[in-house]
Scaffold this motif. Structure first.
Motif, mmCIF file in Angstrom:
data_model
loop_
_atom_site.group_PDB
_atom_site.id
_atom_site.type_symbol
_atom_site.label_atom_id
_atom_site.label_comp_id
_atom_site.label_asym_id
_atom_site.label_seq_id
_atom_site.Cartn_x
_atom_site.Cartn_y
_atom_site.Cartn_z
ATOM 1 N N MET A 1 2.010 -5.765 -6.566
ATOM 2 C CA MET A 1 1.859 -6.485 -5.126
ATOM 3 C C MET A 1 1.453 -5.572 -3.908
ATOM 4 S SD MET A 1 4.225 -8.835 -3.511
ATOM 5 C CE MET A 1 5.790 -8.109 -3.223
ATOM 6 N N ARG A 2 0.287 -5.991 -3.219
ATOM 7 C CA ARG A 2 0.048 -4.702 -2.126
ATOM 8 C C ARG A 2 -0.411 -5.292 -1.052
ATOM 9 N NH1 ARG A 2 -1.901 0.343 -4.909
ATOM 10 N NH2 ARG A 2 -1.551 -0.066 -6.888
ATOM 11 N N ILE A 3 -1.118 -4.776 -0.333
ATOM 12 C CA ILE A 3 -1.717 -5.343 0.904
ATOM 13 C C ILE A 3 -3.295 -6.076 0.490
ATOM 14 C CG2 ILE A 3 -1.907 -4.657 4.004
ATOM 15 C CD1 ILE A 3 0.773 -5.168 3.268
ATOM 16 N N VAL A 4 -3.749 -6.791 0.960
ATOM 17 C CA VAL A 4 -5.107 -6.648 0.169
ATOM 18 C C VAL A 4 -6.194 -6.207 1.851
ATOM 19 C CG1 VAL A 4 -4.341 -8.215 -1.362
ATOM 20 C CG2 VAL A 4 -4.807 -9.512 1.168
ATOM 21 N N GLY A 5 -6.126 -6.805 2.465
ATOM 22 C CA GLY A 5 -6.907 -6.280 3.749
ATOM 23 C C GLY A 5 -6.239 -5.522 5.420
ATOM 24 N N GLY A 6 -7.053 -5.435 5.563
ATOM 25 C CA GLY A 6 -6.030 -4.982 7.360
ATOM 26 C C GLY A 6 -6.438 -3.164 6.829
ATOM 27 N N ALA A 7 -6.149 -2.790 7.716
ATOM 28 C CA ALA A 7 -5.266 -1.271 8.573
ATOM 29 C C ALA A 7 -4.694 -0.469 7.050
ATOM 30 C CB ALA A 7 -4.941 -0.854 9.630
ATOM 31 N N LEU A 8 -4.124 -1.695 6.595
ATOM 32 C CA LEU A 8 -2.989 -1.019 5.415
ATOM 33 C C LEU A 8 -3.485 -1.490 4.301
ATOM 34 C CD1 LEU A 8 0.307 -2.380 6.969
ATOM 35 C CD2 LEU A 8 -0.238 0.496 6.792
ATOM 36 N N ARG A 9 -4.322 -1.746 3.959
ATOM 37 C CA ARG A 9 -5.271 -2.729 2.447
ATOM 38 C C ARG A 9 -5.045 -1.448 1.219
ATOM 39 N NH1 ARG A 9 -11.701 -4.665 1.838
ATOM 40 N NH2 ARG A 9 -11.426 -5.060 -0.366
ATOM 41 N N GLY A 10 -4.736 -1.745 0.548
ATOM 42 C CA GLY A 10 -4.590 -1.122 -0.517
ATOM 43 C C GLY A 10 -2.736 -0.525 -0.979
ATOM 44 N N LEU A 11 -2.285 -0.659 0.662
ATOM 45 C CA LEU A 11 -0.579 -0.259 0.425
ATOM 46 C C LEU A 11 0.613 -0.451 -0.876
ATOM 47 C CD1 LEU A 11 1.558 1.576 1.649
ATOM 48 C CD2 LEU A 11 2.228 -0.946 3.138
ATOM 49 N N LYS A 12 0.951 -0.726 -1.128
ATOM 50 C CA LYS A 12 1.799 -0.724 -2.403
ATOM 51 C C LYS A 12 3.048 -0.862 -2.474
ATOM 52 C CE LYS A 12 2.679 0.174 -7.113
ATOM 53 N NZ LYS A 12 3.494 -0.533 -8.055
ATOM 54 N N LEU A 13 3.302 -2.508 -2.524
ATOM 55 C CA LEU A 13 4.863 -3.073 -1.810
ATOM 56 C C LEU A 13 5.795 -2.208 -2.812
ATOM 57 C CD1 LEU A 13 3.489 -5.982 -0.284
ATOM 58 C CD2 LEU A 13 4.403 -3.908 0.992
ATOM 59 N N ALA A 14 6.832 -2.123 -2.419
ATOM 60 C CA ALA A 14 7.996 -2.385 -3.197
ATOM 61 C C ALA A 14 8.183 -3.217 -4.036
ATOM 62 C CB ALA A 14 9.255 -2.401 -2.940
ATOM 63 N N GLU A 15 8.771 -2.898 -5.675
ATOM 64 C CA GLU A 15 8.474 -4.161 -7.005
ATOM 65 C C GLU A 15 9.680 -4.654 -6.566
ATOM 66 O OE1 GLU A 15 6.332 -4.391 -9.262
ATOM 67 O OE2 GLU A 15 4.944 -2.621 -8.739
ATOM 68 N N VAL A 16 9.388 -6.043 -6.865
ATOM 69 C CA VAL A 16 10.395 -7.120 -6.657
ATOM 70 C C VAL A 16 11.307 -7.048 -8.182
ATOM 71 C CG1 VAL A 16 11.126 -9.402 -6.994
ATOM 72 C CG2 VAL A 16 9.966 -8.951 -5.641
ATOM 73 N N GLY A 17 11.068 -6.230 -9.922
ATOM 74 C CA GLY A 17 11.802 -6.440 -10.589
ATOM 75 C C GLY A 17 11.676 -7.616 -10.479
#
Length: 198
Positions: free
Chosen positions: A1-17
């Motif tokens: 799961m990643r941020i898909v647009g804007g200034a933080l685009r591509g930032l990988k978010l914590a895994e829900v697991g």
């Protein structure tokens, strides 16, 4: 799961697991999140994201609110009463370095009470599917003054939600098993139906 647009685009978010089954964590997929923001940015109703104060109800991992921050929102308040969700949410806020422009509230989204601050321009609503919680949360938000006049609500559900007094439907799209309904806060308006399968 990643941020898909804007200034933080591509930032990988914590895994829900595997998460906590009782927490009903069901993050919006990257594809659906991208579709939602394309709808907001490119819709005929005007882009409500830049400069917006955002309320993320049933926030879960916070991906929707953080996506809005990445795309120009100025502040996001996340509401979730789940322990597992708030742990992931705080981890994602740290990853995004967004501590100064976010609030995390342990609240029942269906019982918000009175808003003592400025109302919100954009509201994300992604409740556990099929439990009737979305309508109750919106009624609570409207009664408590949480939604600004003309504010936009993005409501994810597994079925078309019922109309909510005080909100008018401006769009509805289907993405797989998710139905996204866009509403605008107004007065004495009748909801329209315009389901489009995508």
């Amino acid at each position: 799961m990643r941020i898909v647009g804007g200034a933080l685009r591509g930032l990988k978010l914590a895994e829900v697991g595997e998460g906590d089954a009782a927490a009903h964590l069901r993050p919006t997929t990257d594809r659906v999140r991208e579709s939602i923001f394309n709808l907001l940015v490119n819709g005929t109703h005007g882009n409500p994201v830049p400069g917006a104060r955002v309320l993320d109800l049933f926030a879960g991992t916070g991906a929707l609110g953080l996506e809005a921050l990445s795309r120009g929102a100025v502040r996001v308040a996340f509401v979730d009463d789940g322990v597992a969700a708030r742990t992931l949410l705080r981890a994602n806020i740290e990853k995004a370095r967004a501590m100064g422009v976010t609030d995390v509230w342990r609240k029942d989204a269906t019982r918000l009470g009175e808003n003592r601050a400025a109302p919100f321009d954009l509201v994300f609503l992604d409740p556990p599917y099929g439990k009737g919680l979305g309508g109750r949360a919106l009624e609570s938000a409207l009664a408590g003054g949480w939604i600004a006049p003309g504010g936009v609500v993005v409501w994810e559900e597994s079925a078309a939600p019922p109309p909510v007094s005080g909100l008018v439907q401006i769009d509805r799209r289907k993405y797989g098993d998710t139905i996204v309904t866009l509403l605008r806060a107004g007065h004495d308006q009748v909801a329209r139906s315009s389901l489009v399968d995508r």
